[in-house]
Design a protein around this motif. Sequence first.
Motif, PDB file in Angstrom:
ATOM      1  N   GLY A 111       0.814  -1.214   0.000  1.00 36.09           N
ATOM      2  CA  GLY A 111       0.000   0.000   0.000  1.00 36.09           C
ATOM      3  C   GLY A 111       0.848   1.265   0.000  1.00 36.09           C
ATOM      4  N   THR A 112       2.005   1.204   0.644  1.00 30.79           N
ATOM      5  CA  THR A 112       2.873   2.380   0.701  1.00 30.79           C
ATOM      6  C   THR A 112       3.395   2.717  -0.694  1.00 30.79           C
ATOM      7  N   ASP A 167      -6.167   7.605   0.028  1.00 37.04           N
ATOM      8  CA  ASP A 167      -5.576   6.526   0.802  1.00 37.04           C
ATOM      9  C   ASP A 167      -6.754   5.671   1.269  1.00 37.04           C
ATOM     10  N   GLU A 201      -7.357   0.987   3.659  1.00 37.18           N
ATOM     11  CA  GLU A 201      -8.087   0.214   4.671  1.00 37.18           C
ATOM     12  C   GLU A 201      -9.540  -0.038   4.259  1.00 37.18           C
ATOM     13  N   SER A 212      -4.417  -1.726   0.280  1.00 38.98           N
ATOM     14  CA  SER A 212      -3.331  -2.494   0.900  1.00 38.98           C
ATOM     15  C   SER A 212      -3.842  -3.887   1.241  1.00 38.98           C
TER      16      SER A 212
HETATM   17  C1  LIG Z   1      -3.971   4.271   6.343  1.00 42.41           C
HETATM   18  C2  LIG Z   1      -2.877   3.418   5.767  1.00 42.41           C
HETATM   19  N1  LIG Z   1      -2.112   3.929   4.791  1.00 42.41           N
HETATM   20  C3  LIG Z   1      -1.145   3.209   4.211  1.00 42.41           C
HETATM   21  C4  LIG Z   1      -0.878   1.913   4.599  1.00 42.41           C
HETATM   22  C5  LIG Z   1       0.282   1.200   3.980  1.00 42.41           C
HETATM   23  O1  LIG Z   1      -0.018  -0.051   3.452  1.00 42.41           O
HETATM   24  P1  LIG Z   1       1.116  -1.183   3.430  1.00 42.41           P
HETATM   25  O2  LIG Z   1       1.332  -1.656   4.821  1.00 42.41           O
HETATM   26  O3  LIG Z   1       0.535  -2.234   2.545  1.00 42.41           O
HETATM   27  O4  LIG Z   1       2.352  -0.584   2.839  1.00 42.41           O
HETATM   28  C6  LIG Z   1      -1.675   1.326   5.599  1.00 42.41           C
HETATM   29  C7  LIG Z   1      -1.508  -0.061   6.048  1.00 42.41           C
HETATM   30  O5  LIG Z   1      -0.588  -0.500   6.629  1.00 42.41           O
HETATM   31  C8  LIG Z   1      -2.673   2.109   6.210  1.00 42.41           C
HETATM   32  O6  LIG Z   1      -3.428   1.600   7.198  1.00 42.41           O
END
Ligand SMILES: Cc1ncc(COP(=O)(O)O)c(C=O)c1O
Length: 380
Positions: free
Chosen positions: A55-56, A168, A171, A192
């Motif tokens: 997700g990042t 974003d 979730e 994510s």
């Molecule tokens: C609000 C939010 N943004 C971004 C992310 C990043 O996702 P990831 O852990 O898959 O990189 C997450 C989850 O961990 C999240 O809860």
Amino acid sequence: MIPLSVPNLDGNEWKYIKDCLDTNWVSSVGSYVNRFEEMIAEYSGAKYAIAISNGTSALHISLMLAGVVRNDLVIVPNITFIASVNAITYCGADPVLMDVKGDTWQMDLDLLEEFLSEQTAVVDGQCIHKASGRTIRTIMPVHVLGNMCDMDRLTELASEYGLNIVEDSTEALGSFYKGKSAGTFGLLGTFSFNGNKIISTGGGGMVVTNDDVLGKKAKHLTTQAKADPLEYYHDEIGYNYRLVNILAAMGVAQMEQLPGFVNRKHEISKLYNDQLSGLEGVAAQKMGEHVEANHWLYTATFPQQRDLLNYLIAAGVQARPFWVPMNQLPMFRDQLYFTKENVSDKVYGSCISLPCSTSITDDEIMTVTNLIKDFYHKKG
Ligand SMILES: Cc1ncc(COP(=O)(O)O)c(C=O)c1O
């Protein structure tokens, strides 16, 4: 121990992953990557879905595609997971941290409007922060815990002030506003699939968009920007952000179960709400109007939050505090934080997330809620 939110792997995960291993299609191309992308596109109603390593990285690529460049500003809620704001900094931009609402824990749109009207000017269609002269390119709503703000109003504000929207929605797979999926309101949206999300590939993510150019470019940028099928000719700086076939196989199996997972999350939330309803000062997250949320992570505000949290953890319940607000972290302390009453701090100081894996039993939920009742009983 009753875990907070663990993956539920009761479907075809083994079968599909074994298929990858048996056929040697384990890496960044393969039929499961395509199928996973198609399934997310179909479920969300987005024209393009691009599988990505997490997700990042989905947020990073989306902000780049939205045109965020060095020295820009991006508006983001002050209550979010660190990855939202980190992704802004990966582009060389800085956040404008916006305070949240005390009941929904989403970005406060009254404050946002006040900030935009008082502190910005639209010059040649571009939103400029008057005090610093910096461009505010993008607004990034974070659909915290699968809830959403008033997306109609947010979209109107964004277009009035020349901002694009990158959601974003990491979730919020399975959440809808007026029947429209999270992730599909802005220029780009993100999901994510890390270990605690409503579906998990261990680690993984997705970018979604309805824009033809950006959809193709997202795939290009996440696969090292290779511009020729044979020659190693790369036409810009790209990234190795592709999701591998083995993990996409897991994603396909998880997507097959998503409607059941969403149903179970609804049941869990309802049971917690029913059980906790009589307790003074306890308040579950208020879902936004017109939001059909996925109820991803059951969270409520509790009096004596720290003591209760420690009590639950000591009793083997993997309860968790909320994120420390971004303005309290050393990297973002000096960034612009727009607030009237610092609601973020109150939310942070009172929220607890409770175990809510889709595999949790009703008895386990009752164990948790009985512990909470005991705690308040003992405290008198
Ligand atoms: C609000 C939010 N943004 C971004 C992310 C990043 O996702 P990831 O852990 O898959 O990189 C997450 C989850 O961990 C999240 O809860």
